[in-house]
Design a protein around this motif. Sequence first.
Motif, PDB file in Angstrom:
ATOM      1  N   PRO A  37       0.789  -1.207   0.105  1.00 34.45           N
ATOM      2  CA  PRO A  37      -0.027  -0.006  -0.002  1.00 34.45           C
ATOM      3  C   PRO A  37       0.851   1.299  -0.112  1.00 34.45           C
ATOM      4  O   PRO A  37       2.124   1.306   0.138  1.00 34.45           O
ATOM      5  N   SER A  38       0.173   2.387  -0.355  1.00 39.63           N
ATOM      6  CA  SER A  38       1.117   3.767  -0.198  1.00 39.63           C
ATOM      7  C   SER A  38       1.712   3.877   1.024  1.00 39.63           C
ATOM      8  O   SER A  38       1.192   3.563   2.143  1.00 39.63           O
ATOM      9  N   GLY A  39       2.907   4.408   0.766  1.00 36.12           N
ATOM     10  CA  GLY A  39       3.771   4.844   2.040  1.00 36.12           C
ATOM     11  C   GLY A  39       4.445   3.417   2.543  1.00 36.12           C
ATOM     12  O   GLY A  39       5.221   3.778   3.662  1.00 36.12           O
ATOM     13  N   CYS A  40       4.554   2.380   2.039  1.00 39.39           N
ATOM     14  CA  CYS A  40       5.238   1.232   2.692  1.00 39.39           C
ATOM     15  C   CYS A  40       6.599   1.086   2.485  1.00 39.39           C
ATOM     16  O   CYS A  40       7.358   0.237   3.058  1.00 39.39           O
ATOM     17  N   GLY A  41       7.229   1.988   1.684  1.00 34.97           N
ATOM     18  CA  GLY A  41       8.542   2.030   1.400  1.00 34.97           C
ATOM     19  C   GLY A  41       9.139   1.510   0.043  1.00 34.97           C
ATOM     20  O   GLY A  41      10.158   1.157  -0.209  1.00 34.97           O
ATOM     21  N   LYS A  42       8.055   1.146  -0.897  1.00 29.60           N
ATOM     22  CA  LYS A  42       8.560   0.600  -2.422  1.00 29.60           C
ATOM     23  C   LYS A  42       9.604   1.564  -2.970  1.00 29.60           C
ATOM     24  O   LYS A  42      10.529   1.230  -3.539  1.00 29.60           O
ATOM     25  N   THR A  43       8.965   2.870  -3.067  1.00 28.67           N
ATOM     26  CA  THR A  43       9.755   3.809  -4.056  1.00 28.67           C
ATOM     27  C   THR A  43      11.036   3.972  -3.184  1.00 28.67           C
ATOM     28  O   THR A  43      12.136   4.108  -4.166  1.00 28.67           O
ATOM     29  N   THR A  44      11.281   4.136  -1.888  1.00 29.24           N
ATOM     30  CA  THR A  44      12.225   4.315  -1.432  1.00 29.24           C
ATOM     31  C   THR A  44      13.504   3.224  -1.481  1.00 29.24           C
ATOM     32  O   THR A  44      14.669   3.355  -1.773  1.00 29.24           O
ATOM     33  N   THR A  45      12.781   1.938  -1.512  1.00 33.24           N
ATOM     34  CA  THR A  45      13.508   0.912  -1.754  1.00 33.24           C
ATOM     35  C   THR A  45      14.329   0.774  -3.199  1.00 33.24           C
ATOM     36  O   THR A  45      15.422   0.453  -3.729  1.00 33.24           O
ATOM     37  N   ASP A 158       9.229   2.192 -11.755  1.00 37.39           N
ATOM     38  CA  ASP A 158       8.516   2.754 -10.460  1.00 37.39           C
ATOM     39  C   ASP A 158       6.848   3.192 -11.168  1.00 37.39           C
ATOM     40  O   ASP A 158       6.710   4.101 -11.864  1.00 37.39           O
ATOM     41  N   GLU A 159       6.133   2.270 -10.906  1.00 34.16           N
ATOM     42  CA  GLU A 159       4.636   2.416 -11.161  1.00 34.16           C
ATOM     43  C   GLU A 159       4.545   2.983 -12.686  1.00 34.16           C
ATOM     44  O   GLU A 159       3.807   3.926 -13.129  1.00 34.16           O
ATOM     45  N   PRO A 160       5.159   2.183 -13.489  1.00 39.37           N
ATOM     46  CA  PRO A 160       5.373   2.335 -15.038  1.00 39.37           C
ATOM     47  C   PRO A 160       4.039   2.781 -15.774  1.00 39.37           C
ATOM     48  O   PRO A 160       3.818   3.404 -16.630  1.00 39.37           O
TER      49      PRO A 160
HETATM   50  P1  ATP Z   1       3.521   5.160  -2.663  1.00 36.87           P
HETATM   51  O1  ATP Z   1       2.915   4.105  -3.291  1.00 36.87           O
HETATM   52  O2  ATP Z   1       2.437   6.091  -2.279  1.00 36.87           O
HETATM   53  O3  ATP Z   1       4.513   5.931  -3.591  1.00 36.87           O
HETATM   54  P2  ATP Z   1       6.009   3.981  -1.368  1.00 36.87           P
HETATM   55  O4  ATP Z   1       5.282   2.750  -0.859  1.00 36.87           O
HETATM   56  O5  ATP Z   1       6.429   4.079  -2.596  1.00 36.87           O
HETATM   57  O6  ATP Z   1       4.474   4.641  -1.432  1.00 36.87           O
HETATM   58  P3  ATP Z   1       7.808   5.496  -0.196  1.00 36.87           P
HETATM   59  O7  ATP Z   1       7.653   6.818  -1.036  1.00 36.87           O
HETATM   60  O8  ATP Z   1       8.880   4.800  -0.299  1.00 36.87           O
HETATM   61  O9  ATP Z   1       6.396   4.747  -0.040  1.00 36.87           O
HETATM   62  O10 ATP Z   1       7.819   6.370   1.401  1.00 36.87           O
HETATM   63  C1  ATP Z   1       8.003   5.596   2.276  1.00 36.87           C
HETATM   64  C2  ATP Z   1       7.650   6.525   3.660  1.00 36.87           C
HETATM   65  O11 ATP Z   1       8.649   7.009   3.974  1.00 36.87           O
HETATM   66  C3  ATP Z   1       6.520   7.209   3.435  1.00 36.87           C
HETATM   67  O12 ATP Z   1       5.894   7.308   4.804  1.00 36.87           O
HETATM   68  C4  ATP Z   1       7.103   8.570   3.374  1.00 36.87           C
HETATM   69  O13 ATP Z   1       6.275   9.749   3.809  1.00 36.87           O
HETATM   70  C5  ATP Z   1       8.317   8.650   3.909  1.00 36.87           C
HETATM   71  N1  ATP Z   1       9.441   9.328   3.081  1.00 36.87           N
HETATM   72  C6  ATP Z   1       9.762   9.233   1.894  1.00 36.87           C
HETATM   73  N2  ATP Z   1      10.549  10.066   1.546  1.00 36.87           N
HETATM   74  C7  ATP Z   1      10.834  10.969   2.514  1.00 36.87           C
HETATM   75  C8  ATP Z   1      11.753  12.039   3.097  1.00 36.87           C
HETATM   76  N3  ATP Z   1      12.601  12.621   1.907  1.00 36.87           N
HETATM   77  N4  ATP Z   1      11.835  12.583   4.223  1.00 36.87           N
HETATM   78  C9  ATP Z   1      10.937  11.933   5.253  1.00 36.87           C
HETATM   79  N5  ATP Z   1      10.145  10.938   4.999  1.00 36.87           N
HETATM   80  C10 ATP Z   1       9.866  10.689   3.673  1.00 36.87           C
END
Ligand code: ATP
Length: 348
Positions: A37-45, A158-160
């Motif tokens: 789900p949104s915010g779970c850390g996918k994009t960060t990974t 990323d969500e292409p």
């Molecule tokens: P989505 O599907 O909405 O893109 P996601 O699973 O890809 O979500 P991420 O973008 O990886 O989620 O973000 C994971 C968490 O880290 C979120 O709660 C986000 O708010 C937080 N986050 C991401 N980047 C930063 C940042 N630069 N500073 C602080 N928090 C961050």
Amino acid sequence: MSFLNLKQVSKIYGKFTAVKDFDLAVEKGEFISLLGPSGCGKTTTLQMIAGLVTPSSGSVTLDGRDITYTAPAQRQLGVVFQSYALFPHMTVAQNVSFGLEMRKVPKAERDERVKETLALVHLSALADRYPREMSGGQRQRVAIARALVINPPVLLLDEPLSNLDAQLREEMQFELRRIQRAVGITTIMVTHDQAEALSISDRIVVMEKGNITQVDMPYKLYEHPRNDFISNFVGKSNFLSAQVEADMLAIENTAIRFKPEQAVSGDKVSLFIRPEKLNLTAAGAGHVDGTVATRYFMGSQWFVTVATPAGQLSVSLPNVGTPPPAEGETVGLIWQHEDCRMLAGGAA
Ligand code: ATP
């Protein structure tokens, strides 16, 4: 050692842990989806693999090299984002050629590689068009071609497909898989769309709140989800939290005429059953009775919800030409023993 390895990778922003102890070994040529789900850390990974975000701890290795702190440009990975990010003033061919020009590839070789890559994504006929003269799906193919033309070791997506409408999105899923297989490129895709992940991945990494909850092949994930979050996020599920008593289940003072095979009397169990594994029968003839609450026609199937003393259960029935019982009718619900499973985590 696998081709791409993430070991104990974490990202912490202040007091907030976005990704925690992420461990994943990816084989060469695999198509991996990061699903959650949104915010779970996918994009960060994904960004830590791309080098756009530096891990707080842990390591990333590619083909035996530690790239944890290598600059993005030096990693030479192919990256495609949700917004196609094409250069509007350049033709398709120029957009695709750009990365090769930056790398000082001679013109003749450049032209050859652009031609080959446009053929791969089925865009040869549109080489001289500008992005504004193309559909969303075509633009996304250009973005993919642009990422692939440099022969990257890994493709990061990323969500292409999320900017495309439903039908085009489905078509492009299979296109993406075809292209990935044709090139044999190791691919990591971020998505929050479970159907997309199920249909095109070799393995799916399910994430929840910065943690990996399960890594499995799509059909295994669907058949043996580890917990109720996964079984509901990947497909739809009915849950029964019950106490086993003799040859039945007791749920809130209701007896269900069914006993899970491995459970013994007195066990508290968490069970799940997919809507397509439930069937309707005459009242009194199934495991539990209920009243049809809603009934929707979906074309190839009917989707029916039945209110039972054990809660509302969803049933998906193939369309056999005649409608199922109408709202308000009393029905029995029945299922096969092997289809009503304990969550992989075991008894509740
Ligand atoms: P989505 O599907 O909405 O893109 P996601 O699973 O890809 O979500 P991420 O973008 O990886 O989620 O973000 C994971 C968490 O880290 C979120 O709660 C986000 O708010 C937080 N986050 C991401 N980047 C930063 C940042 N630069 N500073 C602080 N928090 C961050």
